[in-house]
Design a protein around this motif. Structure first.
Motif, short mmCIF file in Angstrom:
data_model
loop_
_atom_site.label_atom_id
_atom_site.label_comp_id
_atom_site.label_asym_id
_atom_site.label_seq_id
_atom_site.Cartn_x
_atom_site.Cartn_y
_atom_site.Cartn_z
N ASP A 91 9.57 17.21 -18.57
CA ASP A 91 8.69 16.87 -17.47
C ASP A 91 7.24 17.20 -17.81
N ALA A 92 7.05 18.34 -18.49
CA ALA A 92 5.69 18.74 -18.87
C ALA A 92 5.09 17.81 -19.91
N GLN A 93 5.96 17.14 -20.69
CA GLN A 93 5.48 16.24 -21.74
C GLN A 93 5.18 14.84 -21.22
N CYS A 94 5.71 14.52 -20.03
CA CYS A 94 5.52 13.17 -19.49
C CYS A 94 4.08 12.99 -18.99
N TYR B 240 13.23 12.84 -13.14
CA TYR B 240 13.68 13.73 -12.06
C TYR B 240 14.96 13.20 -11.42
N VAL B 241 15.01 11.89 -11.16
CA VAL B 241 16.21 11.30 -10.57
C VAL B 241 17.40 11.46 -11.50
N GLY B 242 17.19 11.18 -12.78
CA GLY B 242 18.26 11.35 -13.76
C GLY B 242 18.74 12.79 -13.83
N TYR B 243 17.78 13.71 -13.77
CA TYR B 243 18.12 15.14 -13.83
C TYR B 243 18.96 15.53 -12.62
N SER C 235 3.26 9.81 -17.61
CA SER C 235 3.38 8.76 -16.60
C SER C 235 4.13 9.29 -15.38
N LYS C 236 3.59 9.00 -14.16
CA LYS C 236 4.27 9.41 -12.94
C LYS C 236 5.61 8.71 -12.78
N LEU C 237 5.69 7.45 -13.19
CA LEU C 237 6.94 6.72 -13.11
C LEU C 237 8.00 7.37 -13.99
#
Length: 455
Positions: free
Chosen positions: A90-93, A103-106, A95-97
């Motif tokens: 998440d910290a490496q992303c 997050y949904v996958g997690y 893009s908000k998408l």
């Protein structure tokens, strides 16, 4: 009234493990005094973010539920690592998408793979747990003693919450070897231990080591990490370990092959430890091969479970020409057989590169078995003039001691082991409690916010 809450979570969950730390925890808890100086002593565990008073450390006779508890703990640890992985990604992303999809996958993966199984096992385990422990409410002024190997546990956040609510934290430190000698360990253990020690450095109010040698090392390392001003708010002390073999059972049988080993008059030198590089078994093989080539009839016996990074050593032992002649190995002896070995061997040999204490030394010497050890500070602290010391850079120095002992019949130490005395586990447990309590009484009021989060 202040209470001393002595934590034993890992041993509670893994009662069949019987290496050094587990032996210490089990014996300290079983000999824990009810109170000292009006301070109640309570064995506790931290499970699923809740505090429990231990009623029975050893499990009930229910193998299925013991296995389920272990499975549940591993599943929760895996879920924790999955959360760490998600946080890094998440910290490496950028893009908000991508962050939303991640997050949904997690959340879906967490629910399907971990959520339902964890909830189910927790519900079953809780019913069994309440037969061995009962819920305990903490109070401001309580002192939590992290006696067990807490780097294996995922209760950092709960300990931090206890600290914010007025509970003091005392860390028992067995050694700093993964930090000072990382070459002896796997990378994952080094990483876990380093993260844990960084957390405990900022979280604990006091540190209780298992030797004066380790206490001095801990004080120096804490000061290096957080500075003199912050470390001055902490206290540092030590206690010594006991020497009884608590799982010794007179009804249990002695290993027949071990008994056979002692049917001749040839001397037997005993090495008791987990088989791993730090214990330096290869040094003993080098030394005894020299002795054998010079005609010595001395025999070498390794006792201890197989550990890590020892494939080359095991191959060398299993292919050795003297195997089961003058070289022996036992990897699964019970305490009854170990007691027999201590009683019949000629000497203990302990060539470790580094130790926090050296439990087999006191176990052997308290039984009248003389000991030879590497010339390191903690062995000098324990053995003093009653041990014989050799140079771990020179196998011939051990050969010379063996030859001197065999030729003269006089053990090559300055003082006779029969005059050596050591404390038992009751005294060791009392030392831990009394010294901890003395510091708690004197402890200045430190800020409850002085803690760090586990990563």
């Amino acid at each position: 009234m202040t209470r001393l809450l002595v934590e034993c979570t890992h041993v509670f969950n893994h009662p069949s493990v019987n290496s050094g730390i587990q032996r210490v925890v089990r014996n300290v808890v079983s000999h824990l005094p009810a109170s000292v100086d009006n301070v109640e002593c309570v064995p506790v565990v931290i499970l699923n973010g809740e505090l429990y008073r231990v009623l029975q450390l050893q499990p009930l006779d229910a193998p299925f539920f013991s296995a389920l508890q272990i499975f549940s703990e591993r599943l929760e640890r895996l879920a924790h690592r999955f959360w760490q992985w998600h946080r890094r990604r998440d910290a490496q992303c950028t893009s908000k998408l991508a962050q939303r999809l991640l997050y949904v996958g997690y959340r879906l993966s967490l629910f399907a793979a971990f959520g339902l199984p964890i909830r189910l096992t927790r519900r079953i385990n809780r019913r069994q747990l309440l037969k061995r422990c009962s819920p305990l409410r903490h109070q401001p002024g309580d002192q939590l003693v992290l006696l067990d190997s807490s780097w294996h546990s995922d209760f950092c956040a709960h300990v931090e919450q206890l600290k914010r609510e007025g509970v003091g934290v005392i860390a028992v430190i067995y050694d700093l070897i993964p930090l000072t000698h990382p070459q002896f360990y796997e990378a994952r253990l080094i990483e876990v231990f380093s993260e844990w020690f960084d957390w405990i450095t900022r979280t604990a109010d006091g540190y209780m080591a298992i030797s004066a040698t380790v206490r001095d090392q801990v004080q120096e390392e804490v000061q290096r990490r957080i500075g003199s001003a912050q470390s001055a708010w902490r206290w540092f002390d030590f206690f010594h370990l006991g020497c009884e073999l608590d799982l010794h059972n007179h009804q249990a049988a002695v290993e027949p092959r071990l008994q056979q080993l002692f049917t001749t008059s040839d001397p037997v030198y005993l090495m008791v430890s987990t088989i791993e590089p730090r214990k330096n078994h290869a040094y003993l093989l080098d030394a005894f091969e020299r002795a054998w080539s010079a005609g010595s009839t001395a025999r070498l016996c390794f006792v201890g479970r197989v550990g890590w990074k020892c494939t080359d050593l095991l191959t060398r032992v299993h292919q050795h020409a003297e195997l089961n002649q003058r070289l022996f190995m036992f990897n699964d002896l019970n305490d009854t057989s170990l007691e027999y070995a201590y009683a019949h061997a000629s000497a203990l040999v302990f060539p470790s590169f580094v130790e926090g204490f050296g439990l087999p030394l006191v176990e052997a010497m308290q039984r009248g078995l003389p000991a030879m050890g590497s010339d390191i500070a903690v062995f000098r602290e324990i053995g003093s003039q009653f041990m014989a010391y050799f140079d771990i850079d020179d196998p011939q120095s051990l050969v010379n001691l063996i030859n001197e002992f065999q030729c003269s019949g006089q053990f090559p130490a300055d003082r006779n082991v029969s005059q050596w005395r050591w404390i038992g586990w009751r005294e060791a447990s009392l030392q831990l409690v009394e010294r901890s309590v003395s510091h708690v009484v004197e402890l200045p009021a430190a800020s409850g916010s002085q803690h760090a989060h586990c990563s």
